[in-house]
Write an enzyme that holds these catalytic residues in place. Structure first.
Site, short mmCIF file in Angstrom:
data_model
loop_
_atom_site.label_atom_id
_atom_site.label_comp_id
_atom_site.label_asym_id
_atom_site.label_seq_id
_atom_site.Cartn_x
_atom_site.Cartn_y
_atom_site.Cartn_z
NE ARG A 1 22.41 6.96 -47.75
CZ ARG A 1 22.97 8.12 -48.17
NH1 ARG A 1 22.89 9.20 -47.44
NH2 ARG A 1 23.62 8.16 -49.30
CE1 TYR B 1 -1.08 -4.25 -41.70
CE2 TYR B 1 0.53 -3.12 -43.07
CZ TYR B 1 -0.09 -3.31 -41.85
OH TYR B 1 0.29 -2.53 -40.79
CG ASP C 1 3.08 -9.27 -46.37
OD1 ASP C 1 3.65 -10.06 -45.60
OD2 ASP C 1 2.65 -8.16 -46.01
CE LYS D 1 2.78 -7.53 -37.87
NZ LYS D 1 3.37 -6.20 -38.09
#
Ligand SMILES: Cc1ncc(COP(=O)(O)O)c(C=O)c1O
Length: 400
Positions: free
Chosen positions: A62, A117, A189, A214
């Site tokens: 992890r 966003y 962002d 993206k």
């Protein structure tokens, strides 16, 4: 990357080279060009003592594997020398939520850009509020005047530049300077430009967020998010990631790494093709304005020119007033533009949008219906031909 030793490239090479060499160490993997994908949870230790002392570079699947290490290192190399670490998250929204959660606690105040966003806004208005954090939205074009909105408990100033629907370009260094003077950390962002075209950490940002779904992925087949942090913020970020038990699946990390290698050539093509189509649209009689920061006509062009080294393939247009039904006819007529939201893949996209319902600090009044495009890797002549057919259908729809 070096022939025999571990680690990333020397910092002096150019970004395109860093994209190819970052996070690679072939001779640690029998000479194979790409690192292996470690599907890993348990890690075994040589002795009880080693286990109890947590000896060794890796402790648990992890937290860190050679696969996560390679991707994080490659992105860190791209961000530049101010990057202290890169956290990998299962989506871009998770990256934004994690970044905000790692720097805010009950009683704190956050300033968030009004063009953020929408799901990030929902996170602020929902989970952050429930956890005792208040959010004030600000005009994305506020610049240094953000100082007037700072409160004694403002701990985070969040930017998104350009806005991913409306394309306001923020004065990042001015906002960052005011935020730091008031004792807040700066989060941004940076998905639109990526660190290839906007070096967020060097412009004053402490935590730079990307949706890797993206352009990093680039093929519309990956969910991934990243938070790159400087030394002021890294400890908080990685402690929060570990504390929440967040991690990314190994195959998704590999897709991210694989996409990163071609980010330079893909983004250059999206940039050139996007600008060509944007210029063509700007000359169309049906179009009132094109919201593309690399166009001289864009109000944020001077800031874009000052701070950015390129543009991606995502921009919007404002049509001269027509009935909304005619806009849908235009969009439905397009055959090379898929109707879809998550951009950055190899294919062109189109969506109608309206920001009215998601603004609280500013008024959205563009002067006509708005449409967002993502320009993919198709031939621009074909895309323009498709748009011409769309405009013909729009004209016919207006007359009926
Ligand atoms: C600017 C921006 N940031 C973040 C995200 C969220 O990324 P993801 O879809 O990977 O959660 C998106 C997705 O559309 C976006 O456009």
């Amino acid at each position: 990357m070096t022939k025999k030793t571990e680690g990333g490239p020397t910092r002096s090479v150019k970004p395109a080279t860093r994209l190819v060499t970052g996070g690679r160490d072939p001779f640690a993997h029998h000479g194979y060009v790409n690192p292996p994908v470690y599907h890993a949870s348990t890690l075994l230790h040589q002795s009880a003592e080693d286990y109890l002392a947590h000896r060794g570079r890796y402790q648990y699947g992890r937290k860190l594997t050679p696969t996560s290490e390679a991707l994080a290192q490659a992105i860190a190399d791209l961000e530049g020398p101010l990057c202290a670490g890169v956290a990998l998250l299962p989506s871009g929204l998770a990256a934004a939520a994690l970044a905000l959660s790692s720097v805010l606690q009950a009683g704190d105040h956050a300033l968030v850009t009004d063009n953020v966003y929408e799901p990030t806004r929902k996170f602020c208005d929902g989970i952050l509020r429930r956890n005792g954090v208040t959010t004030t939205y600000y005009d994305p074009l506020i610049g240094a005047d953000i100082a007037e909105l700072m409160r004694p408990n403002t701990r985070a100033v969040y930017l998104e530049s350009p806005g991913s629907l409306s394309f306001e370009v923020q004065d990042v260094p001015a906002i960052a300077a005011a935020a730091h003077a008031g004792g807040a950390l700066v989060l941004m962002d940076n998905t639109w430009a990526s660190p290839l075209y906007f070096r967020a950490l060097e412009k004053g940002v402490d935590l730079a967020i990307q949706s890797g779904s993206k352009y990093i992925g680039g093929h519309s087949d990956l969910m991934l998010g990243t938070v790159s942090a400087n030394h002021a913020a890294w400890r908080q970020v990685i402690d929060t990631v570990h504390g929440m038990g967040l991690c990314v699946g190994p195959d998704d990390m590999y897709f991210g790494l694989r996409g990163l290698r071609t980010l330079g050539v893909r983004l250059a093509q999206h940039y050139a093709a996007g600008l060509k189509v944007a210029r063509w649209l700007e000359a169309r009689p049906e179009v009132l304005r094109v919201l593309h920061p690399a166009l001289e006509s864009h109000p944020g062009h001077a800031l874009w020119k000052r701070d950015y080294t390129g543009a991606s393939g995502l921009f919007s247009i404002v049509l001269k007033p027509v009935p909304q039904a005619a806009v849908y006819v235009f969009i439905d007529e397009l055959t090379l533009f898929g109707i879809g939201a998550s951009w950055g893949g190899y294919e062109s996209l189109v969506i109608p949008f309206d920001c009215i319902g998601v603004r609280t600090a500013t008024r959205w009044s563009p002067g006509g219906p708005t449409v967002r495009f993502h320009i993919g890797l198709e031939d621009t002549d074909d895309l323009i031909g498709d748009l011409e057919r769309g405009f013909a259908a729009l004209a016919a729809a207006r007359c009926t």
